[in-house]
Every structure is written in structure tokens, then in C-alpha cells.
Design an enzyme around this catalytic site. Structure first.
Site, PDB file in Angstrom:
ATOM      1  N   GLY A   8       8.627  41.825  31.944  1.00 26.64           N
ATOM      2  CA  GLY A   8       8.985  42.826  30.930  1.00 26.64           C
ATOM      3  C   GLY A   8       8.083  44.034  31.161  1.00 26.64           C
ATOM      4  O   GLY A   8       6.874  43.952  30.918  1.00 26.64           O
ATOM      5  N   GLY A  10       8.302  46.950  29.693  1.00 21.48           N
ATOM      6  CA  GLY A  10       8.480  47.897  28.594  1.00 21.48           C
ATOM      7  C   GLY A  10       7.129  48.378  28.095  1.00 21.48           C
ATOM      8  O   GLY A  10       6.150  48.419  28.852  1.00 21.48           O
ATOM      9  N   ASP A  32      10.922  43.387  35.770  1.00 23.82           N
ATOM     10  CA  ASP A  32      11.840  43.734  34.667  1.00 23.82           C
ATOM     11  C   ASP A  32      13.259  43.675  35.201  1.00 23.82           C
ATOM     12  O   ASP A  32      13.488  43.934  36.392  1.00 23.82           O
ATOM     13  CB  ASP A  32      11.530  45.150  34.139  1.00 23.82           C
ATOM     14  CG  ASP A  32      12.063  45.384  32.737  1.00 23.82           C
ATOM     15  OD1 ASP A  32      11.252  45.448  31.789  1.00 23.82           O
ATOM     16  OD2 ASP A  32      13.315  45.496  32.573  1.00 23.82           O
ATOM     17  N   ASN A  94      16.494  36.831  21.995  1.00 24.31           N
ATOM     18  CA  ASN A  94      15.264  36.668  22.760  1.00 24.31           C
ATOM     19  C   ASN A  94      15.142  35.259  23.335  1.00 24.31           C
ATOM     20  O   ASN A  94      14.572  35.082  24.421  1.00 24.31           O
ATOM     21  CB  ASN A  94      14.042  37.050  21.916  1.00 24.31           C
ATOM     22  CG  ASN A  94      13.862  38.566  21.868  1.00 24.31           C
ATOM     23  OD1 ASN A  94      14.552  39.296  22.582  1.00 24.31           O
ATOM     24  ND2 ASN A  94      12.963  39.036  21.039  1.00 24.31           N
ATOM     25  N   ASN A 119       8.487  38.197  20.585  1.00 23.32           N
ATOM     26  CA  ASN A 119       8.714  37.718  19.215  1.00 23.32           C
ATOM     27  C   ASN A 119      10.088  37.060  19.050  1.00 23.32           C
ATOM     28  O   ASN A 119      10.993  37.387  19.807  1.00 23.32           O
ATOM     29  CB  ASN A 119       8.637  38.908  18.252  1.00 23.32           C
ATOM     30  CG  ASN A 119       7.202  39.194  17.847  1.00 23.32           C
ATOM     31  OD1 ASN A 119       6.398  38.298  17.671  1.00 23.32           O
ATOM     32  ND2 ASN A 119       6.889  40.478  17.694  1.00 23.32           N
ATOM     33  N   HIS A 174       2.395  34.458  13.155  1.00 22.59           N
ATOM     34  CA  HIS A 174       2.163  35.877  13.371  1.00 22.59           C
ATOM     35  C   HIS A 174       2.742  36.686  12.209  1.00 22.59           C
ATOM     36  O   HIS A 174       3.859  36.447  11.786  1.00 22.59           O
ATOM     37  CB  HIS A 174       2.863  36.253  14.674  1.00 22.59           C
ATOM     38  CG  HIS A 174       2.659  37.659  15.076  1.00 22.59           C
ATOM     39  ND1 HIS A 174       1.497  38.337  14.841  1.00 22.59           N
ATOM     40  CD2 HIS A 174       3.468  38.519  15.741  1.00 22.59           C
ATOM     41  CE1 HIS A 174       1.620  39.560  15.326  1.00 22.59           C
ATOM     42  NE2 HIS A 174       2.797  39.696  15.873  1.00 22.59           N
TER      43      HIS A 174
HETATM   44  N1  LIG Z   1       3.104  38.810  19.656  1.00 19.14           N
HETATM   45  C1  LIG Z   1       2.835  40.016  19.205  1.00 19.14           C
HETATM   46  O1  LIG Z   1       1.880  40.218  18.483  1.00 19.14           O
HETATM   47  C2  LIG Z   1       3.709  41.170  19.628  1.00 19.14           C
HETATM   48  C3  LIG Z   1       3.246  42.486  19.464  1.00 19.14           C
HETATM   49  C4  LIG Z   1       4.056  43.527  19.939  1.00 19.14           C
HETATM   50  C5  LIG Z   1       5.290  43.265  20.497  1.00 19.14           C
HETATM   51  N2  LIG Z   1       5.718  41.980  20.579  1.00 19.14           N
HETATM   52  C6  LIG Z   1       7.023  41.647  21.183  1.00 19.14           C
HETATM   53  O2  LIG Z   1       6.958  41.871  22.585  1.00 19.14           O
HETATM   54  C7  LIG Z   1       8.265  42.120  23.082  1.00 19.14           C
HETATM   55  C8  LIG Z   1       8.244  43.373  23.954  1.00 19.14           C
HETATM   56  O3  LIG Z   1       7.938  44.511  23.171  1.00 19.14           O
HETATM   57  P1  LIG Z   1       7.984  45.966  23.829  1.00 19.14           P
HETATM   58  O4  LIG Z   1       7.559  46.925  22.797  1.00 19.14           O
HETATM   59  O5  LIG Z   1       7.306  45.954  25.163  1.00 19.14           O
HETATM   60  O6  LIG Z   1       9.578  46.103  24.068  1.00 19.14           O
HETATM   61  P2  LIG Z   1      10.296  47.030  25.133  1.00 19.14           P
HETATM   62  O7  LIG Z   1      11.722  47.111  24.708  1.00 19.14           O
HETATM   63  O8  LIG Z   1       9.524  48.282  25.363  1.00 19.14           O
HETATM   64  O9  LIG Z   1      10.212  46.180  26.507  1.00 19.14           O
HETATM   65  C9  LIG Z   1      10.897  44.992  26.723  1.00 19.14           C
HETATM   66  C10 LIG Z   1      11.286  44.946  28.189  1.00 19.14           C
HETATM   67  O10 LIG Z   1      11.827  43.659  28.483  1.00 19.14           O
HETATM   68  C11 LIG Z   1      12.795  43.867  29.503  1.00 19.14           C
HETATM   69  N3  LIG Z   1      13.645  42.691  29.642  1.00 19.14           N
HETATM   70  C12 LIG Z   1      14.681  42.286  28.853  1.00 19.14           C
HETATM   71  N4  LIG Z   1      15.192  41.154  29.354  1.00 19.14           N
HETATM   72  C13 LIG Z   1      14.485  40.815  30.452  1.00 19.14           C
HETATM   73  C14 LIG Z   1      14.541  39.754  31.392  1.00 19.14           C
HETATM   74  N5  LIG Z   1      15.445  38.781  31.277  1.00 19.14           N
HETATM   75  N6  LIG Z   1      13.645  39.737  32.408  1.00 19.14           N
HETATM   76  C15 LIG Z   1      12.720  40.721  32.530  1.00 19.14           C
HETATM   77  N7  LIG Z   1      12.615  41.758  31.678  1.00 19.14           N
HETATM   78  C16 LIG Z   1      13.491  41.802  30.654  1.00 19.14           C
HETATM   79  C17 LIG Z   1      13.524  45.114  29.050  1.00 19.14           C
HETATM   80  O11 LIG Z   1      14.263  45.689  30.120  1.00 19.14           O
HETATM   81  C18 LIG Z   1      12.359  45.977  28.574  1.00 19.14           C
HETATM   82  O12 LIG Z   1      11.879  46.825  29.615  1.00 19.14           O
HETATM   83  C19 LIG Z   1       9.173  42.213  21.848  1.00 19.14           C
HETATM   84  O13 LIG Z   1       9.794  40.951  21.641  1.00 19.14           O
HETATM   85  C20 LIG Z   1       8.192  42.489  20.726  1.00 19.14           C
HETATM   86  O14 LIG Z   1       8.680  42.074  19.469  1.00 19.14           O
HETATM   87  C21 LIG Z   1       4.950  40.943  20.165  1.00 19.14           C
END
Ligand SMILES: NC(=O)c1ccc[n+]([C@@H]2O[C@H](COP(=O)([O-])OP(=O)(O)OC[C@H]3O[C@@H](n4cnc5c(N)ncnc54)[C@H](O)[C@@H]3O)[C@@H](O)[C@H]2O)c1
Length: 312
Positions: A8, A10, A32, A94, A119, A174
Site C-alpha cells: 500500500g 498511499g 501497490d 478491506n 482498518n 483501536h
Molecule cells: N491502525 C491505525 O491506527 C491506522 C491509522 C491510519 C490509517 N489506517 C488505515 O490504513 C489504511 C491506509 O490508509 P491510507 O491513508 O494510507 O490510505 P490511502 O488510500 O492513501 O492508501 C491505500 C493504498 O492501498 C492501495 N491498495 C488497495 N488495494 C491494494 C492491494 N490489493 N494491494 C496493494 N495495494 C493496495 C491503494 O491503491 C492505495 O494506494 C486504511 O485502511 C486506514 O484506515 C490505520
């Protein structure tokens, strides 16, 4: 150099790649499904190396098989919640992504230690644990480091002391169901309750619980990523450098805290073996019931996954 994959690319993933490269924790593989995003951000990070003075190799790929040979994998792939999407819709979307990622990790990086970030955190970490079949030591989730960092930030600000001297411990799921342990939250060993009146402390706890939502509201188009990425990389560092840090992490419970077969935030020691020891604390009756509520929430999410019963 160890190999760290970040799945990922992102907001969270790219920031984690940056922090990992800056700390020279290892060579970084950014993966990604959007190949250009992974490759573009990786190249950009590589080109920042001469200026920032890091000597880590950063590479990008659109092929999940690029995780092969990883020592550690940070999983951030996933969708953010979109307007109109229910909690269950997000969980299912997810879960589909995490299933594919977990199968690839199982098949191509069977020795890796995995830190999940996606998440709903505790549920996605459980899913990844079940699909990889890895021992619980090698599958952990990031949430508590972030929740406690937010708590530490607000406490330091309120008291007017350096964040360096504020320690905090949180348990549970969380976000909403996080259980802060005030007795174990201190300024240089002095309980925070000595500095902040109870009502004000309760407000700070609530702000911490809502910490993710506060940022979503400000950003409008996404959720927090610098602190989440920094949290995942702190866990990675403790593992890769065998630092044995005691951090709140989402760990698989097998009887600890009276709970079994779920992931939940608990204090644990992270070293080269991954999640090496869960530290069990005596909880007050209120803390126990708050933890039980938190576990109930996670169990609901796990049952929504509709997995076959666990065989181990
Ligand atoms: N645990 C925590 O405390 C916490 C904190 C912040 C964010 N998060 C979670 O982290 C995740 C990512 O957040 P973000 O802000 O980076 O989101 P984002 O949308 O910026 O990035 C997510 C990335 O995942 C990629 N993706 C989707 N499916 C995929 C796959 N099968 N293989 C590889 N890549 C894939 C997308 O193309 C995207 O680039 C979300 O689920 C968010 O809720 C968790």
C-alpha cells in the site's frame, strides 16, 4: 540490510517508507496495485536520499510477489471509509484486499514478521494471522502506539512539559474502545493524575479516542498518516534492531487478560522474534469491563468475516 516491504503506497505506506529509509532500517520495497504510484513514490524517495543523507535502497512494484524475501512487512493496503459506506461495507472491502495480500505473504515471504495498519485494525490483523498461518509472534497490529502517542501529545500540552517525559499506556481496540491506563501514564514516573484534575483528564481521554476523527474532519479528504506511519516504523525498528521495546500493540490473545482467539491492544515486548512477550497487568474492575467491551466490538467484526472456525 534487512528487507522491509510496505504494501500500500498511499499516505500511510509512503510515509512509513520515508521514515524507514531515513532511519536506515533496511532496503524498502513499496508495493501497490497502482504500479505507477508505487514506482513513482519509491523513485522520489530514493532521490531524496542524497539530500537527507540516507543510504537505503527504495524500490517500487505493482506486483505483490515483490514482497519475496522480506524480513518485515508493513501492510497499509486498504480503502478509506467513503461517505455512505457502512462500517460493514468497509470491513468487507478491506477484508477482500487483506485476504489477497495475506495469501501472497504466506506464499512468497513465509519468514516475514508482519505489522498491519489497515482498518478495522484488530479485525484485519486477525484475518491476516488466520490466512498466513504464521505464529502469533509474527503477526501484530499497529494501533496502541498511535493512540498512546496522541494521548502523550495532549497530556504534554496540557501540563506544559516535554513530550519526551510523558509516557502513556493504552489497552483495548483501536479508537472508540481504547482503554487508557491512567495509573500507568506518567510524567517522568509521576502519575498524570497528580497534574490534571479528573474532569479535564476525562476530556483529554475522549479527545484521544476521537483522535482519528478529529484529523479526518480537518483533512476532509483522507485520514491521519504521519503519526500512524511513525508508529508502525517504531514497532518495525524495535523488531529489526532487537530493541525489546515495551509498546502497546494489537496482539493475538490466547488466554492473556482472560481472552482468547482475538487480537486486542496489550503491552508487549517487540524484538527480533516479533511479539516476544505479552505483559499482563492487574486491572481495576472498571478497566476490566472496558477491556471486555472492547473485546466484544472486535469479536463482532471477526464474526462479520464469516471465517471457518479456527483449527489452531
Ligand atoms: N491502525 C491505525 O491506527 C491506522 C491509522 C491510519 C490509517 N489506517 C488505515 O490504513 C489504511 C491506509 O490508509 P491510507 O491513508 O494510507 O490510505 P490511502 O488510500 O492513501 O492508501 C491505500 C493504498 O492501498 C492501495 N491498495 C488497495 N488495494 C491494494 C492491494 N490489493 N494491494 C496493494 N495495494 C493496495 C491503494 O491503491 C492505495 O494506494 C486504511 O485502511 C486506514 O484506515 C490505520
Amino acid at each position: 540490510m534487512p528487507k522491509i516491504s510496505v504494501v500500500g503506497a498511499g499516505n500511510v505506506g509512503a510515509s512509513a517508507a520515508l521514515y524507514a529509509a531515513e532511519a536506515e532500517l533496511g532496503d524498502v520495497m513499496l508495493v501497490d496495485i497502482m504500479e505507477g504510484v508505487a514506482k513513482g513514490k519509491a523513485l522520489d524517495l530514493l532521490e531524496a536520499g542524497p539530500i537527507r543523507g540516507y543510504d537505503a535502497h527504495v524500490e517500487g512494484s505493482g506486483d505483490i510477489r515483490a514482497v519475496a524475501g522480506s524480513d518485515l512487512i508493513i501492510v497499509t493496503a486498504g480503502l478509506p471509509r467513503k461517505p455512505g459506506m457502512s462500517r460493514l461495507d468497509l470491513l468487507k472491502a478491506n477484508a477482500d484486499i487483506i485476504r489477497g495480500v495475506a495469501e501472497a505473504i504466506r506464499d512468497h515471504a513465509p519468514k516475514a514478521i508482519v505489522i498491519t495498519v489497515t482498518n478495522p485494525l484488530d479485525v484485519m490483523t486477525y484475518l491476516l494471522y488466520r490466512i498466513t498461518g504464521f505464529p502469533r509472534e509474527r503477526v501484530i497490529g499497529m494501533a496502541g502506539v498511535l493512540d498512546s502517542s496522541r494521548f502523550r501529545t495532549f497530556l504534554a500540552d496540557e501540563i506544559g512539559v516535554s513530550v519526551e517525559d510523558v509516557q502513556a499506556m493504552v489497552l483495548g481496540g483501536h479508537g472508540d474502545t481504547m482503554v487508557p491506563l491512567l495509573r500507568y501514564s506518567t510524567v517522568s514516573g509521576i502519575p498524570v493524575e497528580r497534574f490534571i484534575p479528573a474532569e479535564r483528564l476525562a476530556e483529554i481521554v475522549q479527545r484521544t479516542r476521537d483522535g482519528g476523527a478529529e484529523i479526518v474532519k480537518l483533512l476532509q479528504t483522507g485520514s491521519a498518516f504521519y503519526a500512524p506511519a511513525a508508529s508502525a516504523v517504531q514497532m518495525a525498528e524495535s523488531i529489526l534492531r532487537d530493541k525489546k521495546r515495551l509498546l502497546p500493540v494489537a496482539a493475538y490473545l490466547d488466554g492473556e487478560y482472560g481472552l482468547r482467539d482475538l487480537y486486542l491492544g496489550v503491552p508487549a515486548i517487540l524484538g527480533s522474534g516479533g511479539m516476544e512477550t505479552i505483559v499482563q497487568l492487574e486491572l481495576s474492575p472498571e478497566e476490566k469491563s472496558a477491556l471486555a467491551r472492547s473485546a466484544e466490538e472486535v469479536r463482532k467484526g471477526i464474526s462479520d468475516l464469516a471465517l471457518e472456525p479456527a483449527t489452531r
